[in-house]
Design a protein around this motif. Structure first.
Motif, PDB file in Angstrom:
ATOM      1  N   MET A   1     -11.374  -8.331  15.496  1.00 38.04           N
ATOM      2  CA  MET A   1     -12.252  -8.121  16.655  1.00 38.04           C
ATOM      3  C   MET A   1     -11.405  -7.683  17.858  1.00 38.04           C
ATOM      4  SD  MET A   1     -15.084 -10.722  18.200  1.00 38.04           S
ATOM      5  CE  MET A   1     -15.972 -10.610  16.661  1.00 38.04           C
ATOM      6  N   PRO A   2     -11.823  -6.681  18.619  1.00 42.93           N
ATOM      7  CA  PRO A   2     -11.044  -6.204  19.758  1.00 42.93           C
ATOM      8  C   PRO A   2     -10.807  -7.290  20.807  1.00 42.93           C
ATOM      9  CG  PRO A   2     -12.771  -4.637  19.195  1.00 42.93           C
ATOM     10  CD  PRO A   2     -13.035  -5.887  18.399  1.00 42.93           C
ATOM     11  N   TYR A   3      -9.760  -7.105  21.582  1.00 38.95           N
ATOM     12  CA  TYR A   3      -9.392  -8.044  22.639  1.00 38.95           C
ATOM     13  C   TYR A   3      -9.873  -7.525  23.991  1.00 38.95           C
ATOM     14  CZ  TYR A   3      -6.180 -10.662  19.611  1.00 38.95           C
ATOM     15  OH  TYR A   3      -5.645 -11.442  18.623  1.00 38.95           O
ATOM     16  N   SER A   4     -10.163  -8.479  24.874  1.00 38.85           N
ATOM     17  CA  SER A   4     -10.392  -8.132  26.271  1.00 38.85           C
ATOM     18  C   SER A   4      -9.052  -7.873  26.937  1.00 38.85           C
ATOM     19  CB  SER A   4     -11.121  -9.281  26.977  1.00 38.85           C
ATOM     20  OG  SER A   4     -11.095  -9.109  28.380  1.00 38.85           O
ATOM     21  N   MET A   5      -9.056  -7.211  28.082  1.00 36.94           N
ATOM     22  CA  MET A   5      -7.823  -7.026  28.832  1.00 36.94           C
ATOM     23  C   MET A   5      -7.671  -8.057  29.947  1.00 36.94           C
ATOM     24  SD  MET A   5      -6.964  -2.954  29.074  1.00 36.94           S
ATOM     25  CE  MET A   5      -8.608  -2.330  29.439  1.00 36.94           C
ATOM     26  N   THR A   6      -8.596  -9.012  30.035  1.00 39.17           N
ATOM     27  CA  THR A   6      -8.533 -10.059  31.049  1.00 39.17           C
ATOM     28  C   THR A   6      -8.077 -11.354  30.408  1.00 39.17           C
ATOM     29  OG1 THR A   6     -10.353  -9.032  32.271  1.00 39.17           O
ATOM     30  CG2 THR A   6      -9.834 -11.317  32.795  1.00 39.17           C
ATOM     31  N   GLY A   7      -7.001 -11.941  30.928  1.00 42.33           N
ATOM     32  CA  GLY A   7      -6.520 -13.182  30.347  1.00 42.33           C
ATOM     33  C   GLY A   7      -5.468 -13.847  31.203  1.00 42.33           C
ATOM     34  N   PHE A   8      -5.164 -15.090  30.844  1.00 39.02           N
ATOM     35  CA  PHE A   8      -4.131 -15.859  31.542  1.00 39.02           C
ATOM     36  C   PHE A   8      -3.472 -16.792  30.550  1.00 39.02           C
ATOM     37  CE2 PHE A   8      -2.824 -19.851  33.547  1.00 39.02           C
ATOM     38  CZ  PHE A   8      -1.890 -19.385  34.466  1.00 39.02           C
ATOM     39  N   GLY A   9      -2.162 -16.925  30.675  1.00 33.32           N
ATOM     40  CA  GLY A   9      -1.417 -17.856  29.845  1.00 33.32           C
ATOM     41  C   GLY A   9      -0.201 -18.362  30.585  1.00 33.32           C
ATOM     42  N   ALA A  10       0.165 -19.618  30.342  1.00 34.39           N
ATOM     43  CA  ALA A  10       1.326 -20.209  31.005  1.00 34.39           C
ATOM     44  C   ALA A  10       2.056 -21.106  30.021  1.00 34.39           C
ATOM     45  CB  ALA A  10       0.900 -20.999  32.240  1.00 34.39           C
ATOM     46  N   ALA A  11       3.367 -21.202  30.205  1.00 34.14           N
ATOM     47  CA  ALA A  11       4.185 -22.066  29.354  1.00 34.14           C
ATOM     48  C   ALA A  11       5.414 -22.498  30.140  1.00 34.14           C
ATOM     49  CB  ALA A  11       4.588 -21.347  28.080  1.00 34.14           C
ATOM     50  N   GLU A  12       5.970 -23.621  29.721  1.00 42.49           N
ATOM     51  CA  GLU A  12       7.146 -24.170  30.381  1.00 42.49           C
ATOM     52  C   GLU A  12       8.086 -24.722  29.320  1.00 42.49           C
ATOM     53  OE1 GLU A  12       7.949 -27.720  33.584  1.00 42.49           O
ATOM     54  OE2 GLU A  12       6.258 -26.366  33.944  1.00 42.49           O
ATOM     55  N   GLY A  13       9.383 -24.573  29.535  1.00 37.36           N
ATOM     56  CA  GLY A  13      10.335 -25.076  28.561  1.00 37.36           C
ATOM     57  C   GLY A  13      11.743 -25.101  29.112  1.00 37.36           C
ATOM     58  N   PRO A  14      12.659 -25.789  28.395  1.00 32.30           N
ATOM     59  CA  PRO A  14      14.056 -25.886  28.844  1.00 32.30           C
ATOM     60  C   PRO A  14      14.803 -24.569  28.627  1.00 32.30           C
ATOM     61  CG  PRO A  14      13.787 -26.957  26.719  1.00 32.30           C
ATOM     62  CD  PRO A  14      12.412 -26.539  27.150  1.00 32.30           C
ATOM     63  N   VAL A  15      15.481 -24.134  29.681  1.00 29.83           N
ATOM     64  CA  VAL A  15      16.277 -22.906  29.621  1.00 29.83           C
ATOM     65  C   VAL A  15      17.539 -23.116  30.451  1.00 29.83           C
ATOM     66  CG1 VAL A  15      16.387 -20.453  30.215  1.00 29.83           C
ATOM     67  CG2 VAL A  15      14.271 -21.409  29.309  1.00 29.83           C
ATOM     68  N   ALA A  16      18.688 -22.952  29.839  1.00 28.72           N
ATOM     69  CA  ALA A  16      19.977 -23.001  30.540  1.00 28.72           C
ATOM     70  C   ALA A  16      20.131 -24.262  31.391  1.00 28.72           C
ATOM     71  CB  ALA A  16      20.155 -21.759  31.402  1.00 28.72           C
ATOM     72  N   GLY A  17      19.747 -25.417  30.853  1.00 29.97           N
ATOM     73  CA  GLY A  17      19.899 -26.678  31.563  1.00 29.97           C
ATOM     74  C   GLY A  17      18.849 -26.958  32.601  1.00 29.97           C
ATOM     75  N   ARG A  18      17.867 -26.092  32.726  1.00 28.39           N
ATOM     76  CA  ARG A  18      16.759 -26.302  33.666  1.00 28.39           C
ATOM     77  C   ARG A  18      15.441 -26.115  32.937  1.00 28.39           C
ATOM     78  NH1 ARG A  18      18.470 -22.075  38.191  1.00 28.39           N
ATOM     79  NH2 ARG A  18      19.405 -21.105  36.355  1.00 28.39           N
ATOM     80  N   ARG A  19      14.356 -26.198  33.673  1.00 26.72           N
ATOM     81  CA  ARG A  19      13.026 -25.945  33.090  1.00 26.72           C
ATOM     82  C   ARG A  19      12.448 -24.693  33.735  1.00 26.72           C
ATOM     83  NH1 ARG A  19      11.149 -29.283  29.610  1.00 26.72           N
ATOM     84  NH2 ARG A  19       9.029 -28.475  29.754  1.00 26.72           N
ATOM     85  N   LEU A  20      12.013 -23.781  32.886  1.00 31.90           N
ATOM     86  CA  LEU A  20      11.460 -22.501  33.346  1.00 31.90           C
ATOM     87  C   LEU A  20       9.970 -22.473  33.074  1.00 31.90           C
ATOM     88  CD1 LEU A  20      12.065 -19.583  34.401  1.00 31.90           C
ATOM     89  CD2 LEU A  20      12.219 -18.906  31.987  1.00 31.90           C
ATOM     90  N   ARG A  21       9.192 -22.052  34.062  1.00 29.07           N
ATOM     91  CA  ARG A  21       7.744 -21.872  33.901  1.00 29.07           C
ATOM     92  C   ARG A  21       7.430 -20.383  33.986  1.00 29.07           C
ATOM     93  NH1 ARG A  21       2.872 -24.376  33.939  1.00 29.07           N
ATOM     94  NH2 ARG A  21       1.112 -23.297  34.893  1.00 29.07           N
ATOM     95  N   VAL A  22       6.671 -19.898  33.013  1.00 27.40           N
ATOM     96  CA  VAL A  22       6.273 -18.494  32.955  1.00 27.40           C
ATOM     97  C   VAL A  22       4.758 -18.412  32.958  1.00 27.40           C
ATOM     98  CG1 VAL A  22       6.318 -16.370  31.595  1.00 27.40           C
ATOM     99  CG2 VAL A  22       8.353 -17.807  31.704  1.00 27.40           C
ATOM    100  N   GLU A  23       4.196 -17.586  33.840  1.00 27.43           N
ATOM    101  CA  GLU A  23       2.744 -17.368  33.916  1.00 27.43           C
ATOM    102  C   GLU A  23       2.467 -15.878  33.716  1.00 27.43           C
ATOM    103  OE1 GLU A  23       1.420 -18.841  37.663  1.00 27.43           O
ATOM    104  OE2 GLU A  23       1.773 -20.946  37.139  1.00 27.43           O
ATOM    105  N   ILE A  24       1.478 -15.576  32.885  1.00 28.74           N
ATOM    106  CA  ILE A  24       1.104 -14.185  32.604  1.00 28.74           C
ATOM    107  C   ILE A  24      -0.375 -14.008  32.907  1.00 28.74           C
ATOM    108  CG2 ILE A  24       0.955 -12.381  30.851  1.00 28.74           C
ATOM    109  CD1 ILE A  24       3.178 -13.784  29.329  1.00 28.74           C
TER     110      ILE A  24
END
Length: 291
Positions: A1-24
């Motif tokens: 089924m085709p996808y919409s082009m509207t969306g949101f996603g976020a994730a957080e995890g350990p990176v290089a001794g710190r915690r990185l949060r990414v939002e799309i």
């Protein structure tokens, strides 16, 4: 089924001794278009970020924001340059005295100045993409999941519009023969009135009726219309990006509807054509959000 082009996603995890949060966040766009806001120590990874996201997103405007939330051991993730802070405070007081300004030089004012606060030293240095990629992948997966849910609802709406269009086309197909009979009778009556009782040249009249029938016939347009409708339904069942394909099919459907309208010669068919044009416009509007 085709996808919409509207969306949101976020994730957080350990990176290089710190915690990185990414939002799309994604919205509709004709092409793949990336806008990334990254911490200074991650800007060198924008190329890898772009290539990774292109694997999951075919079209759309992607706004990606990444930020450090804290260090892995629970530290704030910030360092204070006290020498810089003392210098800034002294210069602000000098300016206050020279200009005769009132007020206080507060900690908030000093902290807002460049280079007083910076990322903690334990996060300095090159950050490997191999540690950033899992966080980006997880945020992308969440965004894709939302786009899939939106796409399912959008596909149902588009399929409903196609059903309405097909129903109108079937009604037109049913009315078309009646319209030809009415036009034939109208032409016979007009010729008889003009001849005022004289004999009708049946052969000549038959030629005119044949010409009229060919001029008003919409069979070819209806056949092509049904073929385009079938192609639309096939596309809506696909798992591949079909937004551009459906845009082309909507254009072809509109061409057939316009031709049918130009040949209408019937008030009822003309009203149906107007309704079909309205449904096609709604179809195109919804299509703007489909990948």
């Amino acid at each position: 089924m085709p996808y919409s082009m509207t969306g949101f996603g976020a994730a957080e995890g350990p990176v290089a001794g710190r915690r990185l949060r990414v939002e799309i966040r994604t919205v509709n766009h004709r092409y793949f278009n990336l806008s990334a806001k990254l911490p200074s120590d991650l800007t060198a990874l924008e190329g890898e970020l772009r290539e990774r996201l292109r694997r999951d997103f075919d079209r759309g405007h992607l706004s990606v924001q990444a930020r450090w939330s804290e260090s892995a051991d629970g530290d704030t993730g910030f360092a204070v340059d006290l020498d810089r802070a003392r210098l800034v405070a002294a210069r602000l007081r000098e300016m206050q005295s020279a200009l005769g300004l009132g007020g206080e030089v507060t900690i908030d004012l000093v902290a807002r100045q460049p280079d007083v606060l910076s990322s903690a030293a334990n996060g300095t240095g090159e950050v490997p993409w191999s540690e950033v990629e899992p966080v980006v992948a997880k945020a992308g997966a969440e965004c894709r999941a939302m786009r899939a849910r939106e796409g399912e609802a959008l596909t149902k709406e588009l399929a409903h519009r196609v059903d309405l269009l097909e129903r109108s086309a079937e009604t037109i197909a049913g009315r078309a023969p009646e319209r030809l009979v009415r036009e034939r009778d109208r032409l016979r009556a007009a010729v008889a009135e003009l001849l005022d009782g004289r004999a009708v040249n049946e052969e000549r009249l038959a030629q005119e009726l044949a010409f009229l029938a060919d001029k008003l016939d919409v069979t070819e347009e209806l056949v092509r219309f049904q073929a385009h409708v079938a192609a639309v339904r096939d596309a809506l069942r696909s798992d591949k990006p079909v937004g551009k394909q459906l845009g082309f099919l909507a254009q072809e459907l509109g061409r057939e509807v316009n031709t049918i309208g130009s040949k209408a010669g019937d008030a009822g068919i003309a009203q149906l054509v107007i309704g079909m044009k309205g449904e096609l416009e709604k179809f195109r509007e919804q299509l703007e959000n489909l990948e």
